[in-house]
Write an enzyme that holds these catalytic residues in place. Structure first.
Site, PDB file in Angstrom:
ATOM      1  N   MET A  32       0.847  -1.196   0.000  1.00  0.00           N
ATOM      2  CA  MET A  32       0.000   0.000   0.000  1.00  0.00           C
ATOM      3  C   MET A  32       0.886   1.251   0.000  1.00  0.00           C
ATOM      4  O   MET A  32       0.430   2.337   0.372  1.00  0.00           O
ATOM      5  CB  MET A  32      -0.938  -0.013   1.209  1.00  0.00           C
ATOM      6  CG  MET A  32      -1.907  -1.195   1.153  1.00  0.00           C
ATOM      7  SD  MET A  32      -3.463  -0.892   1.989  1.00  0.00           S
ATOM      8  CE  MET A  32      -2.924  -0.650   3.652  1.00  0.00           C
ATOM      9  N   ALA A  34       4.119   3.914   0.894  1.00  0.00           N
ATOM     10  CA  ALA A  34       4.864   4.402   2.072  1.00  0.00           C
ATOM     11  C   ALA A  34       5.931   3.358   2.414  1.00  0.00           C
ATOM     12  O   ALA A  34       6.016   2.850   3.537  1.00  0.00           O
ATOM     13  CB  ALA A  34       3.933   4.673   3.256  1.00  0.00           C
ATOM     14  N   HIS A  39       9.575  -3.540   3.278  1.00  0.00           N
ATOM     15  CA  HIS A  39       9.121  -3.861   1.916  1.00  0.00           C
ATOM     16  C   HIS A  39      10.313  -4.256   1.035  1.00  0.00           C
ATOM     17  O   HIS A  39      10.200  -5.139   0.183  1.00  0.00           O
ATOM     18  CB  HIS A  39       8.427  -2.648   1.280  1.00  0.00           C
ATOM     19  CG  HIS A  39       7.149  -2.243   1.957  1.00  0.00           C
ATOM     20  ND1 HIS A  39       7.043  -1.099   2.696  1.00  0.00           N
ATOM     21  CD2 HIS A  39       5.936  -2.841   2.000  1.00  0.00           C
ATOM     22  CE1 HIS A  39       5.805  -0.998   3.153  1.00  0.00           C
ATOM     23  NE2 HIS A  39       5.116  -2.033   2.752  1.00  0.00           N
ATOM     24  N   GLN A  63     -10.270  -2.272   2.683  1.00  0.00           N
ATOM     25  CA  GLN A  63      -9.766  -2.927   3.887  1.00  0.00           C
ATOM     26  C   GLN A  63      -9.675  -1.991   5.084  1.00  0.00           C
ATOM     27  O   GLN A  63      -9.192  -2.375   6.144  1.00  0.00           O
ATOM     28  CB  GLN A  63      -8.428  -3.622   3.622  1.00  0.00           C
ATOM     29  CG  GLN A  63      -7.244  -2.708   3.404  1.00  0.00           C
ATOM     30  CD  GLN A  63      -6.018  -3.491   2.961  1.00  0.00           C
ATOM     31  OE1 GLN A  63      -5.917  -3.939   1.827  1.00  0.00           O
ATOM     32  NE2 GLN A  63      -5.067  -3.680   3.864  1.00  0.00           N
ATOM     33  N   GLY A 151       4.908 -10.076   4.402  1.00  0.00           N
ATOM     34  CA  GLY A 151       5.692  -9.989   5.639  1.00  0.00           C
ATOM     35  C   GLY A 151       5.002 -10.718   6.787  1.00  0.00           C
ATOM     36  O   GLY A 151       3.781 -10.673   6.922  1.00  0.00           O
ATOM     37  N   LYS A 153       5.014  -9.839   9.735  1.00  0.00           N
ATOM     38  CA  LYS A 153       4.433  -8.883  10.689  1.00  0.00           C
ATOM     39  C   LYS A 153       2.905  -8.952  10.628  1.00  0.00           C
ATOM     40  O   LYS A 153       2.235  -8.830  11.628  1.00  0.00           O
ATOM     41  CB  LYS A 153       4.912  -7.457  10.390  1.00  0.00           C
ATOM     42  CG  LYS A 153       4.417  -6.479  11.447  1.00  0.00           C
ATOM     43  CD  LYS A 153       4.994  -5.117  11.257  1.00  0.00           C
ATOM     44  CE  LYS A 153       4.085  -4.218  10.463  1.00  0.00           C
ATOM     45  NZ  LYS A 153       2.802  -3.940  11.121  1.00  0.00           N
ATOM     46  N   LEU A 188       9.174  -2.584  11.535  1.00  0.00           N
ATOM     47  CA  LEU A 188       9.013  -1.524  10.540  1.00  0.00           C
ATOM     48  C   LEU A 188       7.595  -1.571   9.990  1.00  0.00           C
ATOM     49  O   LEU A 188       7.047  -2.639   9.709  1.00  0.00           O
ATOM     50  CB  LEU A 188      10.034  -1.679   9.415  1.00  0.00           C
ATOM     51  CG  LEU A 188      11.504  -1.602   9.841  1.00  0.00           C
ATOM     52  CD1 LEU A 188      12.402  -1.501   8.615  1.00  0.00           C
ATOM     53  CD2 LEU A 188      11.783  -0.421  10.775  1.00  0.00           C
ATOM     54  N   SER A 189       7.004  -0.384   9.859  1.00  0.00           N
ATOM     55  CA  SER A 189       5.629  -0.276   9.382  1.00  0.00           C
ATOM     56  C   SER A 189       5.458   1.098   8.751  1.00  0.00           C
ATOM     57  O   SER A 189       6.064   2.078   9.213  1.00  0.00           O
ATOM     58  CB  SER A 189       4.682  -0.408  10.579  1.00  0.00           C
ATOM     59  OG  SER A 189       3.410   0.102  10.258  1.00  0.00           O
ATOM     60  N   SER A 190       4.611   1.156   7.721  1.00  0.00           N
ATOM     61  CA  SER A 190       4.349   2.453   7.083  1.00  0.00           C
ATOM     62  C   SER A 190       3.775   3.429   8.110  1.00  0.00           C
ATOM     63  O   SER A 190       4.000   4.634   8.045  1.00  0.00           O
ATOM     64  CB  SER A 190       3.354   2.283   5.946  1.00  0.00           C
ATOM     65  OG  SER A 190       3.850   1.331   5.046  1.00  0.00           O
TER      66      SER A 190
HETATM   67  O1  PAF Z   1      -0.153  -5.705   3.679  1.00  0.00           O
HETATM   68  C1  PAF Z   1      -0.574  -4.787   2.931  1.00  0.00           C
HETATM   69  O2  PAF Z   1       0.118  -3.808   2.667  1.00  0.00           O
HETATM   70  C2  PAF Z   1      -1.973  -4.895   2.341  1.00  0.00           C
HETATM   71  O3  PAF Z   1      -2.855  -5.467   3.247  1.00  0.00           O
HETATM   72  C3  PAF Z   1      -2.008  -5.613   0.995  1.00  0.00           C
HETATM   73  C4  PAF Z   1      -1.598  -7.073   1.127  1.00  0.00           C
HETATM   74  C5  PAF Z   1      -1.086  -4.920   0.006  1.00  0.00           C
HETATM   75  C6  PAF Z   1      -3.422  -5.596   0.431  1.00  0.00           C
HETATM   76  O4  PAF Z   1      -3.889  -4.302   0.243  1.00  0.00           O
END
Ligand code: PAF
Length: 283
Positions: A32, A34, A39, A63, A151, A153, A188-190
């Site tokens: 998604m 960021a 990543h 989502q 990931g 996570k 690590l997370s956006s």
């Molecule tokens: O993990 C994410 O970034 C999202 O849930 C994904 C798998 C790209 C689906 O939108």
């Protein structure tokens, strides 16, 4: 690195790849945006396992159960493209919402997750996994990858996606990559870009609690006792705990007895930012 803004253009590219080399292995990293080193760990793994690596950047509206969360989700498209290029990604799919959801985002998508969606993230974020499965299925049908990288996570997301692949017979192998962490342990997370430097320090209570879970699991097998100790330790910090669960890796249901094949999972608010993390307990 090529950028594709429509599914049709990406489909042409993939068709051409497969015409030139029928055995070409496509690795896919859905994101998604960021983007961060976590990543890039997925991209590196994809490059090691596939001939062509494609990523997607798409902030998936279906989502997000909280519209405010969707609105403030970090968006850094140019920096993302630069990072992907530096790491040798071959192509990036950046579709518009209407391309992924031609019938609108309210369209009904139903999948029986057999209870995997009723605990932890699923219990606190109603509809979240439905949206994840919906978009991941669409991406898999457009990209048709041989391998897709996720990931660890997002422990519960991985279980949901493996379930999706199984029940829909999608011809893709799911590769799970270990969580990338800062030197002091923060996953690590956006969403970390929304934290101040002090909040990043406060958020380390998550990593410390998970590390304590691993340590306790070496000697104590009663999950209830372990959970109680972990929750009181977590509460010495300043984050607001949403849940701390010790879940069976296959069913995701809470366990009574610690054993190999279970994972301690935490979701908590640091200010207004919701963070999740987990660690396997080897029993
Ligand atoms: O993990 C994410 O970034 C999202 O849930 C994904 C798998 C790209 C689906 O939108």
């Amino acid at each position: 690195m090529q950028v594709f803004n429509t599914a049709a253009r990406l489909a042409d590219f993939i068709k051409q790849l497969k015409t030139e080399n029928t055995a070409v292995k496509i690795g896919f990293v859905p994101t998604m945006g960021a983007l961060h080193e976590g990543h890039m760990k997925l991209i590196k793994q994809a490059k090691a396992n596939a001939d062509v690596v494609l990523a997607s950047i798409f902030v998936n509206p279906t989502q997000f159960n909280d519209p405010k969360d969707l609105e403030r989700y970090p968006r850094t498209p140019q920096a993302d493209l630069d990072l992907l290029k530096q790491h040798g990604c071959d192509g990036v799919f950046m579709p518009a919402v209407a391309d992924i959801y031609p019938n609108g985002t309210a369209e009904n998508y139903v999948l029986d997750f057999q209870g995997l969606d009723r605990v932890m993230e699923g219990a606190f974020r109603p509809g979240h996994f439905n949206g994840v499965a919906q978009v991941v299925e669409r991406f898999f049908r457009i990209v048709n990858p041989d391998l897709a990288f996720f990931g660890r996570k997002d422990f519960q997301q991985v279980a949901i996606i493996k379930h999706l692949v199984r029940v829909k017979h999608l011809p893709v192998e799911i590769v799970v990559v270990d969580t990338a962490r800062s030197v002091d342990g923060l996953a690590l997370s956006s969403r970390n870009t929304l934290l101040s430097a002090d909040q990043k320090k406060d958020a380390l209570i998550i990593f410390k609690t998970l590390s304590k879970a691993v340590e306790l699991a070496r000697t104590e097998k009663d999950a209830k006792k372990v959970k109680e100790q972990l929750i009181s330790f977590f509460n010495t910090g300043s984050l607001r705990l949403e849940y701390l669960e010790i879940a069976d890796d296959s069913t995701l249901q809470p366990v009574d007895t610690l054993k190999a094949g279970c994972t301690c999972c935490i979701a908590a608010f640091c200010g207004t930012v919701r963070l999740i993390d987990n660690m396997p307990l080897n029993g």
